[in-house]
Design a protein around this motif. Structure first.
Motif, PDB file in Angstrom:
ATOM      1  N   THR A  42       0.840  -1.201   0.000  1.00  0.00           N
ATOM      2  CA  THR A  42       0.000   0.000   0.000  1.00  0.00           C
ATOM      3  C   THR A  42       0.878   1.256   0.000  1.00  0.00           C
ATOM      4  O   THR A  42       2.042   1.226   0.405  1.00  0.00           O
ATOM      5  CB  THR A  42      -0.931   0.036   1.212  1.00  0.00           C
ATOM      6  OG1 THR A  42      -0.153   0.057   2.420  1.00  0.00           O
ATOM      7  CG2 THR A  42      -1.850  -1.173   1.232  1.00  0.00           C
ATOM      8  N   TYR A  55      -3.603   6.771   6.223  1.00  0.00           N
ATOM      9  CA  TYR A  55      -3.284   5.386   6.548  1.00  0.00           C
ATOM     10  C   TYR A  55      -4.182   4.806   7.630  1.00  0.00           C
ATOM     11  O   TYR A  55      -4.202   3.592   7.819  1.00  0.00           O
ATOM     12  CB  TYR A  55      -1.817   5.290   6.977  1.00  0.00           C
ATOM     13  CG  TYR A  55      -1.303   3.876   7.135  1.00  0.00           C
ATOM     14  CD1 TYR A  55      -1.446   2.956   6.110  1.00  0.00           C
ATOM     15  CD2 TYR A  55      -0.685   3.470   8.314  1.00  0.00           C
ATOM     16  CE1 TYR A  55      -0.982   1.652   6.242  1.00  0.00           C
ATOM     17  CE2 TYR A  55      -0.208   2.171   8.460  1.00  0.00           C
ATOM     18  CZ  TYR A  55      -0.358   1.267   7.421  1.00  0.00           C
ATOM     19  OH  TYR A  55       0.095  -0.016   7.556  1.00  0.00           O
ATOM     20  N   ASN A  81       2.811  -0.886   4.302  1.00  0.00           N
ATOM     21  CA  ASN A  81       2.778   0.442   3.702  1.00  0.00           C
ATOM     22  C   ASN A  81       4.179   0.878   3.289  1.00  0.00           C
ATOM     23  O   ASN A  81       5.121   0.818   4.076  1.00  0.00           O
ATOM     24  CB  ASN A  81       2.196   1.453   4.691  1.00  0.00           C
ATOM     25  CG  ASN A  81       1.731   2.710   3.994  1.00  0.00           C
ATOM     26  OD1 ASN A  81       1.073   2.644   2.955  1.00  0.00           O
ATOM     27  ND2 ASN A  81       2.038   3.854   4.558  1.00  0.00           N
TER      28      ASN A  81
END
Length: 835
Positions: free
Chosen positions: A673, A680, A696
């Motif tokens: 991601t 987030y 992430n």
């Protein structure tokens, strides 16, 4: 292609919900390979006989639904219609006509030239079909409205033959049927005159025949003629007459009287039983299909009183130069023919708009197709009077966001699996909105929607008992932002059951995001208003674990964390949906990229992904952060089914989408991601809840590292099962409250809100106008007696007395007498005293 009735497509191109059954395909097929068959609702659709089909493709080339523009360009049209209102001199013919006899005047013009007239008639058994006549005597059955879909048969081919023989032909039908005729002809003819009617929509012949059978005690086959608008009581109050061998029935005031025998008329005008394509009609526009448009001139008494005598008045729109010439020749046949305002016509008639689907049309279709009813009339009456439906409000009506659309779809499907027929609320009209892919087709094909209601949300209280808001970021619009109250359900009556499912605040703290001015803290009055609104929810469930904390810290309200609604459907159910993708694409062995705000990706990552081999992008074109309402927005993506298919089959997903991440998790796919710190929160909550590692990436190095780190879904799948159990139990609890609503709760909520807003005076009485447990405006007085709250309300000329929202006594005055009807324990108490 085998059967388009099972959600298949004609030659894998025409979707069922788009098909009008204009029968152009049936008329152009050179080998008669197309058959017309009914679905379970009785609507006719074309089915290809594969044994006969030569795959010439002529059916799809001529289909107006696929080639909307081609029929518009065949004949010359005026820039805007010229509008007339009038009625013919022949009073006998006018009496037998639905409106003012305009059709008869046009038919006479053609017949006098030795021509032919094609129109709809009712034949034995109540069936409706198009037929071609060449004399005045046979014209009579073609007069009058037919509020049922007609069968075109081979009329288009026969008209083509007549035109090629240099004969005059008048064709009259619905706008889609006129489009079908032009599609078959492929050109305009000088001696062809087309007339489209101001069409409300069409019910199926099966439903109409079943209705006839019920009101004739099983003698529908004996019916020889049906007049849908008999005018003996006046044009404004038409009656239905049915005649035949040993059958003679008159149903007065057919479209207004709520008697069970009038159910078909009411269902028609209220859009309960119309064909699906009718409520998304592409032809009711100012650029009309026919040379002429005719229909009733409703609203005439408000603007042109000199034309109104309650005997019938026609709207006549001239749409082509051909029509302008003809009207001059037939003026002599009219007693009145006055040029009128097109705006006036459009205000009262469906000239430039379409019929809005009834909120319980999906419920009717469900019950009718499954045969779950004792009689059609009672089913219609039940649907029209139904006030206990379930409505869902989120962003499901969007046409640019895959996740938001699928959130609405999945919640709807889960509630359907639990035995209900929910409806998604369509806030804004999607007709002219940008469609990123096939969103509108998907929504029409798989989802139940209301008509657009952004300016009339309160009207939904009439139809629904339970309102569920969520999922997605419905609580993101805090404070007094435009649209915020939509999603906090402040417009819902206090007698209703309101709940949230997976509602999201989006951010970790109660702040509101403004792109230009940054993050700002809430004002105290905004917090207070938000708290007051959330306290009304009988059930409150949020999507993020931070949402639970926000509700506790800011509002002192307990909220339940549930999974996003896309998880409510199993991976196999999503794969089944993906298998219906048309055209289908294989993503096996491919990397998939779904980055919707690529301009905001960390430095270098956009370019890094672009250089990757064997990577498929699910979103191409403009940055999604660009206004999606802009005319120059050119982003494009796959069909919704292919979007799901891509994530289910890919080797790895690169995404900055929360719902992209959800589907990757659901299908146990590797994912990476790209989220900023503020954005987030949603993904962070998801991975923390399921025990997944942080995936992430903020740099290219992060991406390269994560590409080589597999994900072990063992723990996550177990936690997901636990969370889904909580989520499903919560949803079932909401539905139990729907089945057993608490009227006292709603009453006390309304009282509490009134007190907070200081609408109730401390001295005991006041007149107020606010939301009430009643579904219509009332004048009320409130009384405080100790802890008891007593209310007197005027309701339709009657006085009602309530204690805690429970009716005790109804006072009714008739002429010079007053009497009281007792309710509940007051009635029991009276009986006890008498005893």
């Amino acid at each position: 292609m085998t059967n388009c009735l099972a959600e298949k497509e004609l030659n894998t191109v025409v979707l069922k919900h788009k098909c009008t059954n204009c029968m152009a395909c049936y008329n152009v097929c050179p080998v008669s390979a197309i058959e017309i068959k009914e679905d379970k609702e009785g609507f006719a659709y074309p089915v290809i006989n594969e044994e006969k089909c030569t795959h010439c493709g002529l059916c799809t080339k001529k289909c107006p639904a696929l080639n909307l523009g081609q029929t518009k360009e065949i004949s010359e049209r005026l820039d805007a219609p010229i509008a007339y209102g009038g009625y013919i001199k022949d009073e006998e013919i006018r009496e037998k006509s639905s409106s003012g006899g305009a059709f008869s005047a046009l038919a006479k013009y053609i017949l006098d030239k030795g021509g032919y007239v094609c129109g709809a008639r009712i034949v034995q058994g109540g069936f409706c079909e198009h037929v071609i006549v060449d004399n005045w005597e046979d014209l009579a059955p073609l007069r009058g409205s037919k509020y049922v879909q007609s069968n075109i048969n081979n009329c288009y081919k026969e008209i083509k033959t007549l035109l090629e023989q240099d004969k005059y032909v008048l064709f009259t039908g619905t706008p889609c049927q006129v489009a079908g005729l032009y599609a078959v002809l492929g050109e305009d003819y000088e001696k062809l005159i087309t007339v489209d009617i101001l069409c409300h929509g069409v019910p199926s012949q099966k439903v109409f025949r079943e209705y006839l059978n019920e009101i004739t005690d099983g003698r529908a086959n004996d019916v020889l003629n049906v007049n849908f608008k008999e005018k003996s009581l006046g044009w404004n109050t038409p009656s239905l007459t049915i005649d035949g061998s040993d059958v003679s029935i008159i149903i007065p005031n057919f479209y207004a009287n709520d008697d069970v025998k009038n159910s078909y008329g009411l269902a028609f005008v209220k859009n309960l039983i119309l064909r699906q394509s009718c409520t998304d009609c592409k032809y009711n526009r100012l650029k009309r299909m026919g040379d002429f448009t005719i229909g009733d001139f409703w609203g005439v008494e408000n603007h042109y009183k000199e034309l109104y005598d309650n005997k019938g008045l026609s709207v006549i729109l001239l749409n082509s130069p051909k029509a302008k010439n003809i009207i001059e020749e037939i003026k002599k046949d009219f007693s009145q023919l006055k040029d009128v305002s097109l705006d006036t016509i459009s205000r009262y008639n469906l000239v430039n708009s379409r019929s809005r689907i009834h909120p319980h049309a999906a419920y009717f279709r469900e019950k009718y197709s499954k045969g779950e009813y004792s009689s059609l009339c009672t089913l219609i009456k039940e649907c029209l009077e139904k006030n206990d439906g379930i409505a869902i409000l989120n962003f499901a009506d969007v046409t640019t966001n895959y996740g938001s659309c699928l959130v609405g779809f999945s919640l709807q499907q889960k509630i359907k699996q639990l035995g209900y027929t929910p409806v998604n609320i369509m806030l804004y009209d999607n007709e002219n909105r940008l469609d990123l892919s096939n969103f509108k087709d998907f929504q029409s094909r798989y989802m139940n929607f209301t008509a657009p209601v952004a300016n009339s949300l309160k009207g939904l209280n009439k139809y629904f008992q339970t309102f569920i808001v969520g999922g997605d970021c419905v609580f993101l619009n805090y404070g007094d932002d435009a649209g915020a109250d939509f999603y906090r359900l402040g417009w819902v009556d206090f007698s209703k059951n309101i709940a949230s499912y997976a509602a999201s605040f989006s951010y970790e703290k109660l702040k509101r995001f403004r792109k230009k001015i940054g993050l700002t803290q809430y004002r105290a009055d905004e917090i207070k208003k938000f708290k007051r609104q959330l306290k009304r929810f009988s059930h409150l469930a949020v999507r993020e674990n931070t949402g639970v904390k926000i509700c506790k810290d800011n509002f002192n309200i307990k909220a339940t964390q549930v999974m996003d609604s896309v998880f409510l459907l199993s991976p196999d159910e999503w794969r089944t949906l993906a298998s219906r993708a048309v055209p289908t694409t294989s993503y096996i062995g491919k990397k998939v990229r779904y980055t919707i705000t690529w301009k905001n990706l960390p430095d270098g990552i956009h370019e890094y992904l672009n250089k990757k081999e064997n990577i498929e992008s699910l979103y191409t074109g403009d940055d999604f952060s660009v206004s999606i309402w802009g005319k120059n927005f050119k982003a494009q993506g796959p069909t919704i089914e292919n979007w799901v298919k891509a994530i289910s089959e890919c080797d790895i997903l690169y995404t900055d989408s929360f719902h992209g991440t959800c589907f990757a998790v659901m299908f146990n796919k590797p994912f990476i991601t790209f989220f900023s710190k503020e954005g987030y929160n949603r993904v962070k909550s998801l991975i923390e809840t399921l025990g997944l590692p942080d995936r992430n990436a903020l740099t290219i190095e992060d991406v390269k590292r994560l590409e080589n780190e597999p994900i072990d879904y063992t723990v996550a799948n177990e936690r997901l099962k636990e969370m889904l159990k909580i989520s499903e139990d919560y949803l079932e609890d909401v539905l139990r409250s729907h089945e057993h609503p608490d009227p006292v709760r709603g009453y006390m909520e309304s009282l509490e809100l009134l007190v907070e807003e200081k609408s109730v005076q401390k001295n005991g009485t006041t007149m107020v106008k606010t939301h009430t447990p009643l579904p219509y405006p009332t004048k009320q007085k409130w009384y405080f007696v100790g802890i008891h709250v007593f209310k007197i309300a005027m309701r339709k000329g009657e006085k009602w007395f309530y204690l805690f929202g429970v009716p005790l006594v109804k006072e009714v005055k008739k002429e010079h007498n007053t009497y009281y009807k007792l309710f509940g324990f007051i009635r029991v108490l009276k009986k006890a005293v008498r005893g």
